[in-house]
Scaffold this motif. Structure first.
Motif, mmCIF file in Angstrom:
data_model
loop_
_atom_site.group_PDB
_atom_site.id
_atom_site.type_symbol
_atom_site.label_atom_id
_atom_site.label_comp_id
_atom_site.label_asym_id
_atom_site.label_seq_id
_atom_site.Cartn_x
_atom_site.Cartn_y
_atom_site.Cartn_z
ATOM 1 N N PHE A 91 7.513 89.167 109.446
ATOM 2 C CA PHE A 91 7.717 90.706 110.020
ATOM 3 C C PHE A 91 6.725 90.521 111.051
ATOM 4 O O PHE A 91 6.811 91.315 112.299
ATOM 5 N N THR A 92 5.595 89.935 111.166
ATOM 6 C CA THR A 92 4.703 89.928 112.311
ATOM 7 C C THR A 92 5.195 89.259 113.449
ATOM 8 O O THR A 92 4.996 89.747 114.678
ATOM 9 N N TYR A 148 7.516 92.080 114.774
ATOM 10 C CA TYR A 148 6.555 93.414 115.328
ATOM 11 C C TYR A 148 5.933 93.009 116.487
ATOM 12 O O TYR A 148 6.014 93.871 117.661
ATOM 13 N N GLN A 176 -3.561 97.800 100.738
ATOM 14 C CA GLN A 176 -3.597 96.283 100.531
ATOM 15 C C GLN A 176 -3.675 95.780 99.376
ATOM 16 O O GLN A 176 -2.918 94.915 99.152
ATOM 17 N N TYR A 225 -0.552 96.504 97.226
ATOM 18 C CA TYR A 225 0.556 95.799 97.387
ATOM 19 C C TYR A 225 0.272 94.306 97.142
ATOM 20 O O TYR A 225 1.318 93.585 96.757
ATOM 21 N N LYS A 274 5.980 90.887 102.081
ATOM 22 C CA LYS A 274 5.488 90.408 103.655
ATOM 23 C C LYS A 274 5.987 91.172 104.656
ATOM 24 O O LYS A 274 5.830 91.021 105.709
ATOM 25 N N LEU A 275 7.091 92.091 104.163
ATOM 26 C CA LEU A 275 7.887 92.609 105.339
ATOM 27 C C LEU A 275 7.260 94.009 105.757
ATOM 28 O O LEU A 275 7.799 95.068 105.553
ATOM 29 N N GLY A 276 6.031 93.938 106.017
ATOM 30 C CA GLY A 276 5.227 95.144 106.610
ATOM 31 C C GLY A 276 4.455 95.600 105.713
ATOM 32 O O GLY A 276 3.696 96.752 106.075
ATOM 33 N N PHE A 277 4.274 95.311 104.465
ATOM 34 C CA PHE A 277 3.506 95.814 103.490
ATOM 35 C C PHE A 277 1.925 95.137 103.529
ATOM 36 O O PHE A 277 0.958 95.856 103.900
ATOM 37 N N SER A 337 -0.330 93.383 105.560
ATOM 38 C CA SER A 337 -0.146 93.103 107.081
ATOM 39 C C SER A 337 -0.735 91.679 107.442
ATOM 40 O O SER A 337 -0.761 91.097 108.451
#
Length: 386
Positions: free
Chosen positions: A28-29, A32, A249, A252, A273-276, A278
């Protein structure tokens, strides 16, 4: 005699684990920020290979000839860099949380504090071996002996906790210092006094920073219902924090660990890991790994870390040279305290402190610095009667 091959293999294994998950976790990072899908993997792989080479190269050296030169070189150079970082222009440093922590060099950045920890532990070992012994002393005499170290540590607190706003590193060094003092020959009374002093410094550091107060509130908001349920109503009411910030955080992180179950969702198949999460490839790497390879996978990694610490302590225990004994002890303490602080943080047992998982979290400075430290321990292992 040859260096400890088991220690070398265990550390290399942990570095390879970090390389694998540097490809899996930061997807995701990458999206992004518009990075190439191999952005983090290429960097972690390069640093990992260099770290293994450094470990092997250092292990070939003679500790009696090279160890002191390398360790004091690291100590004084990094102390100097930490002192001037705050005054360097923005083009030469990278900031985090408003504090300057990384020095930019062509092609990469590095955090002097990670290398400083290795040099600082050697400085303590070298000095303790000369100043402290097992002879019985009064508490007043012991305090007089350790006063110079307290002064040096206050400087370290200022450079790291104040200038770099990084209390976690100070906590790791403070606990390491206290335990090394005990094993260097000081009394249990002084050890307890040192621990109390460290707790006071921690409390002052927390309550003089709004950022740290917020972190404590977030952590307390996560666990207060469980803790207060077993206390009398009057005490529970006094300790309850209303409208505590939502611990997103941590929530999650705990859900990622729960979702992983015993055997995980499979490498690359994690969803948190998909945006939750960070910082899933750095501070929360264990939570990300737990979701993908499960409880048993994390158990294997934990066993590897503790076997590394065991091998280091074994080298320490069998070293006849007191400097080698104390330095190896200090290196083992740095690794185990860093691992426990991260593991406790992501499971909400303690507040999160931003401490990397040794050898596994993404980040070149941490891996390189620890590999230098392990290389120095491997040097010592050739002198120990294993």
């Amino acid at each position: 005699m040859s260096a400890d091959k088991t220690l070398f293999i265990l550390v290399s294994f942990c570095i390879f684990v970090g390389i694998v998950f540097s490809l899996s976790l930061p997807v995701f990072t990458n999206l992004y920020f518009g990075y190439n899908e191999f952005h983090f993997f290429i960097r972690q792989f390069s640093v990992g290979m260099l770290s293994i080479l450094i470990m092997w190269s250092l292990s070939q050296l003679n500790a009696d000839k090279s160890l002191t030169i390398i360790a004091f070189g690291i100590f004084f150079i990094c102390l100097f860099l930490m002192g001037i970082m705050h005054y360097l222009p923005e083009s030469m440093v990278t900031s985090a949380g408003g504090a300057k922590r990384w020095i930019r060099l062509p092609g990469f950045s590095f955090a002097p504090v990670e290398f400083f920890k290795i040099g600082f532990v050697y400085f303590l070992a070298w000095s303790f071996a000369r100043k402290l012994d097992e002879k019985k002393k009064s508490l007043k005499e012991e305090i007089k002996l350790i006063f110079p170290y307290v002064a040096v540590f206050i400087l370290v607190v200022y450079l790291i906790a104040v200038m770099q706003n990084d209390l976690g590193q100070v906590i790791v060094l403070a606990v390491t210092l206290a335990v090394m003092l005990l094993f260097a020959g000081t009394s249990k009374r002084l050890f307890m006094l040192t621990v109390i002093g460290a707790i006071i410094v921690f409390i002052v550091a927390v309550f003089t920073s709004e950022h740290r107060i917020l972190r404590i509130k977030i952590w307390w908001g996560t666990i207060q219902n469980m803790v207060l349920s077993i206390l009398p109503d009057g005490i529970a009411k006094a300790l309850r924090v209303e409208n505590a910030p939502e611990p997103y955080q941590i929530s999650y992180s705990l859900n990622a660990i729960k979702h992983g179950g015993l055997f995980g969702q499979g490498i690359g198949a994690g969803s948190f890991k998909l945006g939750f999460l960070s910082e899933v490839h750095t501070d929360f790497v264990l939570a990300g790994i737990a979701e993908e390879i499960g409880f048993f996978g994390v158990l294997v990694i934990t066993a590897a870390i503790f076997l590394i610490v065991y091998r280091i302590f074994r080298i320490s225990n069998r070293s006849e040279n007191r400097v080698y004994y104390l330095f190896s002890l200090g290196m083992g303490l740095l690794i185990v305290f860093s691992f426990l602080m991260n593991a406790y943080g992501i499971t909400s047992l303690t507040p999160i402190k931003g401490i990397a998982v040794p050898f596994i979290s993404y980040g070149g400075s941490s891996i390189l610095a620890l590999s230098v430290g392990i290389g120095m321990v491997l040097m010592i292992s050739k002198k120990a009667k294993l």
